[in-house]
Design a protein around this motif. Structure first.
Motif, PDB file in Angstrom:
ATOM      1  N   ASN A 189       0.948  -1.114   0.065  1.00 51.42           N
ATOM      2  CA  ASN A 189      -0.363  -0.028   0.264  1.00 51.42           C
ATOM      3  C   ASN A 189       0.912   1.497   0.090  1.00 51.42           C
ATOM      4  OD1 ASN A 189      -2.384  -1.782   0.184  1.00 51.42           O
ATOM      5  ND2 ASN A 189      -2.585  -1.494   2.551  1.00 51.42           N
ATOM      6  N   ALA A 190       2.472   0.773   0.299  1.00 53.28           N
ATOM      7  CA  ALA A 190       2.838   2.169   0.547  1.00 53.28           C
ATOM      8  C   ALA A 190       3.526   2.155  -0.543  1.00 53.28           C
ATOM      9  CB  ALA A 190       3.703   2.110   1.730  1.00 53.28           C
ATOM     10  N   VAL A 191       3.692   1.387  -1.591  1.00 53.52           N
ATOM     11  CA  VAL A 191       4.286   2.420  -2.688  1.00 53.52           C
ATOM     12  C   VAL A 191       2.751   2.105  -3.633  1.00 53.52           C
ATOM     13  CG1 VAL A 191       4.644   0.661  -4.883  1.00 53.52           C
ATOM     14  CG2 VAL A 191       5.825  -0.397  -2.680  1.00 53.52           C
ATOM     15  N   ARG A 192       2.022   1.558  -3.025  1.00 56.10           N
ATOM     16  CA  ARG A 192       0.747   2.264  -4.036  1.00 56.10           C
ATOM     17  C   ARG A 192       0.758   3.586  -4.387  1.00 56.10           C
ATOM     18  NH1 ARG A 192      -4.359   0.086  -2.194  1.00 56.10           N
ATOM     19  NH2 ARG A 192      -4.271   1.814  -0.464  1.00 56.10           N
ATOM     20  N   ASP A 193       0.500   4.451  -2.924  1.00 57.17           N
ATOM     21  CA  ASP A 193      -0.052   5.469  -2.642  1.00 57.17           C
ATOM     22  C   ASP A 193       1.173   6.518  -2.212  1.00 57.17           C
ATOM     23  OD1 ASP A 193      -2.279   4.351  -1.830  1.00 57.17           O
ATOM     24  OD2 ASP A 193      -1.881   3.857   0.563  1.00 57.17           O
ATOM     25  N   GLY A 194       2.673   5.648  -2.900  1.00 54.82           N
ATOM     26  CA  GLY A 194       3.732   7.046  -2.579  1.00 54.82           C
ATOM     27  C   GLY A 194       4.091   6.896  -1.242  1.00 54.82           C
ATOM     28  N   ARG A 195       4.269   6.537   0.030  1.00 56.81           N
ATOM     29  CA  ARG A 195       4.821   6.783   0.883  1.00 56.81           C
ATOM     30  C   ARG A 195       5.467   6.067   1.497  1.00 56.81           C
ATOM     31  NH1 ARG A 195       1.385   3.993   4.329  1.00 56.81           N
ATOM     32  NH2 ARG A 195       0.255   3.066   3.317  1.00 56.81           N
ATOM     33  N   PRO A 196       6.827   6.733   2.403  1.00 55.78           N
ATOM     34  CA  PRO A 196       8.008   5.443   2.891  1.00 55.78           C
ATOM     35  C   PRO A 196       7.848   3.748   2.782  1.00 55.78           C
ATOM     36  CG  PRO A 196       8.029   7.663   3.568  1.00 55.78           C
ATOM     37  CD  PRO A 196       6.433   7.765   2.826  1.00 55.78           C
ATOM     38  N   THR A 197       8.279   3.292   2.297  1.00 56.85           N
ATOM     39  CA  THR A 197       8.321   1.519   3.222  1.00 56.85           C
ATOM     40  C   THR A 197       8.319   1.468   4.410  1.00 56.85           C
ATOM     41  OG1 THR A 197       9.459   1.115   2.017  1.00 56.85           O
ATOM     42  CG2 THR A 197       8.045   1.346   0.489  1.00 56.85           C
ATOM     43  N   PRO A 198       7.718   0.890   5.386  1.00 58.70           N
ATOM     44  CA  PRO A 198       7.857   0.096   6.324  1.00 58.70           C
ATOM     45  C   PRO A 198       9.820  -0.773   6.205  1.00 58.70           C
ATOM     46  CG  PRO A 198       6.319  -0.383   6.053  1.00 58.70           C
ATOM     47  CD  PRO A 198       6.788  -0.339   4.508  1.00 58.70           C
ATOM     48  N   PRO A 199      10.468  -0.190   7.642  1.00 58.22           N
ATOM     49  CA  PRO A 199      11.796  -0.895   7.697  1.00 58.22           C
ATOM     50  C   PRO A 199      11.601  -2.145   7.210  1.00 58.22           C
ATOM     51  CG  PRO A 199      11.116   0.012   9.425  1.00 58.22           C
ATOM     52  CD  PRO A 199       9.824   0.084   8.829  1.00 58.22           C
ATOM     53  N   ALA A 200      12.743  -2.855   6.120  1.00 56.21           N
ATOM     54  CA  ALA A 200      12.440  -4.452   5.873  1.00 56.21           C
ATOM     55  C   ALA A 200      14.244  -4.297   6.067  1.00 56.21           C
ATOM     56  CB  ALA A 200      12.152  -4.720   4.833  1.00 56.21           C
ATOM     57  N   THR A 201      14.365  -6.246   6.528  1.00 56.95           N
ATOM     58  CA  THR A 201      15.445  -6.732   5.802  1.00 56.95           C
ATOM     59  C   THR A 201      16.232  -7.172   5.156  1.00 56.95           C
ATOM     60  OG1 THR A 201      15.101  -8.423   7.832  1.00 56.95           O
ATOM     61  CG2 THR A 201      16.865  -8.596   6.000  1.00 56.95           C
ATOM     62  N   PRO A 202      17.876  -6.196   4.727  1.00 60.66           N
ATOM     63  CA  PRO A 202      17.949  -5.771   3.120  1.00 60.66           C
ATOM     64  C   PRO A 202      17.760  -7.358   3.030  1.00 60.66           C
ATOM     65  CG  PRO A 202      19.400  -4.603   5.067  1.00 60.66           C
ATOM     66  CD  PRO A 202      18.481  -5.343   5.756  1.00 60.66           C
ATOM     67  N   TYR A 203      17.454  -7.632   1.411  1.00 57.53           N
ATOM     68  CA  TYR A 203      17.602  -8.824   0.800  1.00 57.53           C
ATOM     69  C   TYR A 203      19.514  -9.254   0.886  1.00 57.53           C
ATOM     70  CZ  TYR A 203      18.476 -11.790  -3.459  1.00 57.53           C
ATOM     71  OH  TYR A 203      17.975 -12.639  -4.178  1.00 57.53           O
ATOM     72  N   ALA A 204      20.514  -8.751   1.269  1.00 60.46           N
ATOM     73  CA  ALA A 204      21.600  -9.647   1.209  1.00 60.46           C
ATOM     74  C   ALA A 204      21.417 -10.011   2.651  1.00 60.46           C
ATOM     75  CB  ALA A 204      22.815  -8.741   1.045  1.00 60.46           C
ATOM     76  N   ASP A 205      21.797  -9.155   3.268  1.00 65.68           N
ATOM     77  CA  ASP A 205      20.978  -9.895   5.044  1.00 65.68           C
ATOM     78  C   ASP A 205      20.771 -11.095   4.748  1.00 65.68           C
ATOM     79  OD1 ASP A 205      22.583  -8.079   5.052  1.00 65.68           O
ATOM     80  OD2 ASP A 205      22.146  -6.304   6.403  1.00 65.68           O
ATOM     81  N   MET A 206      19.324 -11.357   4.219  1.00 65.25           N
ATOM     82  CA  MET A 206      18.690 -12.558   4.462  1.00 65.25           C
ATOM     83  C   MET A 206      18.816 -13.878   3.081  1.00 65.25           C
ATOM     84  SD  MET A 206      15.608 -12.865   5.904  1.00 65.25           S
ATOM     85  CE  MET A 206      16.781 -14.717   6.496  1.00 65.25           C
ATOM     86  N   GLN A 207      19.934 -13.342   2.425  1.00 65.42           N
ATOM     87  CA  GLN A 207      20.451 -14.264   1.987  1.00 65.42           C
ATOM     88  C   GLN A 207      21.700 -15.158   1.983  1.00 65.42           C
ATOM     89  OE1 GLN A 207      18.928 -15.341  -1.180  1.00 65.42           O
ATOM     90  NE2 GLN A 207      21.162 -15.809  -2.537  1.00 65.42           N
ATOM     91  N   ALA A 208      22.427 -14.248   2.836  1.00 65.09           N
ATOM     92  CA  ALA A 208      23.702 -14.695   3.246  1.00 65.09           C
ATOM     93  C   ALA A 208      23.494 -15.395   4.093  1.00 65.09           C
ATOM     94  CB  ALA A 208      24.196 -13.738   4.080  1.00 65.09           C
ATOM     95  N   GLU A 209      21.546 -15.341   5.084  1.00 63.12           N
ATOM     96  CA  GLU A 209      21.805 -16.058   6.198  1.00 63.12           C
ATOM     97  C   GLU A 209      20.856 -17.338   5.573  1.00 63.12           C
ATOM     98  OE1 GLU A 209      21.874 -15.961   9.353  1.00 63.12           O
ATOM     99  OE2 GLU A 209      22.906 -14.164   9.860  1.00 63.12           O
ATOM    100  N   LEU A 210      20.768 -17.619   4.544  1.00 58.93           N
ATOM    101  CA  LEU A 210      19.884 -18.486   4.154  1.00 58.93           C
ATOM    102  C   LEU A 210      21.257 -19.671   3.399  1.00 58.93           C
ATOM    103  CD1 LEU A 210      16.753 -16.791   2.173  1.00 58.93           C
ATOM    104  CD2 LEU A 210      16.993 -18.677   4.282  1.00 58.93           C
TER     105      LEU A 210
END
Length: 267
Positions: free
Chosen positions: A228-249
């Motif tokens: 919804n934030a992307v749709r409405d042009g609002r800042p998106t909530p915090p998220a784990t960086p892709y690279a960090d999650m990929q490294a954990e996996l």
């Protein structure tokens, strides 16, 4: 510290409940000493309702996937997926886990006979004596026989059958919790209660607090908020960086490799 000992440390064991490998990894990375699973989250990811005996195979696969984690894992096995104590014990013996939750109600929202549930617990402990069996009493959760007396009668029978802990979801009243913890000789587990801290629950005698399906449901809410934030042009909530999650996996996948494969590669 083993899983049993964690229930007797200075404050209640806060057990976050994962529904897949990534959710378990983020809990582990933040320092939680043990991780549980949520049958609701596991069932929901399969597109099935909770409590319908639909997570039997998914839980086996999840337990296997989490077995490489350097912490105890407790698996929520609903009612054990069978009315036959021997079948339940055989299923539990196939899990690679330090503990289980097993509930005394059905997907239809009815309480099962406490003698039947006690027989399941006895069969499990005979087959897996070192497993931490958390016996769930659903009187308050279902609003059926939701009295201290009826709950204690069921819980006491389960303790006598070999249960290492008692889980009473839905019990939130301080006077109820105080009476339950005073009468039961094993750690009492409750769901996280809004407005009540771990210190508050410790003062009531609670030894374990589970998050249940809350993290899974919060993740769904966060996913919708992000879209919804992307749709409405609002800042998106915090998220784990892709690279960090990929490294954990990647690390987790390496840890799960069979020993023979690791030896062959080293040679």
């Amino acid at each position: 510290m083993n899983f049993h000992d964690l229930h007797y440390s200075g404050r209640p064991l806060l057990l976050p409940n994962a529904w897949d490998v990534p959710s378990a990894l983020v809990f582990l990375a933040d320092g939680y000493p043990a991780i549980g699973t949520t049958s609701f989250g596991v069932a929901a990811t399969c597109g099935r309702p909770d409590g319908a005996r639909a997570t039997r195979e998914a839980n086996l696969a999840l337990a296997r996937a989490l077995s490489a984690l350097p912490c105890p894992v407790s698996v929520d096995v609903e009612d054990g997926y069978s009315d036959d104590p021997a079948e339940v014990a055989a299923y539990v013996a196939g899990l690679e886990a330090a503990g289980i939750n097993i509930e005394d109600s059905t997907g239809a929202g009815t309480l099962v006979s406490p003698w039947v549930h006690a027989a399941k617990i006895t069969a499990i402990k005979q087959r897996c004596p070192d497993l931490f069996v958390n016996a769930r009493v659903d009187t308050y959760w279902l609003g059926r026989n939701a009295t201290v007396g009826a709950t204690l009668e069921r819980a006491t029978r389960y303790v006598e059958a070999g249960a290492d802990g008692v889980f009473v979801p839905g019990a939130t009243d301080p006077s109820v919790l105080r009476r339950l913890t005073a009468r039961l000789p094993v750690p009492v587990n409750v769901l996280a209660t809004p407005g009540r801290s771990l210190a508050d629950l410790a003062a009531l005698g609670v030894r374990r607090v589970s998050t249940g399906s809350l993290p899974y449901r919060a993740a769904l809410h966060a996913a919708l908020e992000t879209a919804n934030a992307v749709r409405d042009g609002r800042p998106t909530p915090p998220a784990t960086p892709y690279a960090d999650m990929q490294a954990e996996l990647v690390r987790h996948a390496e840890d799960r490799r069979p020993r023979a494969a690791i030896a062959d590669q080293a040679g």
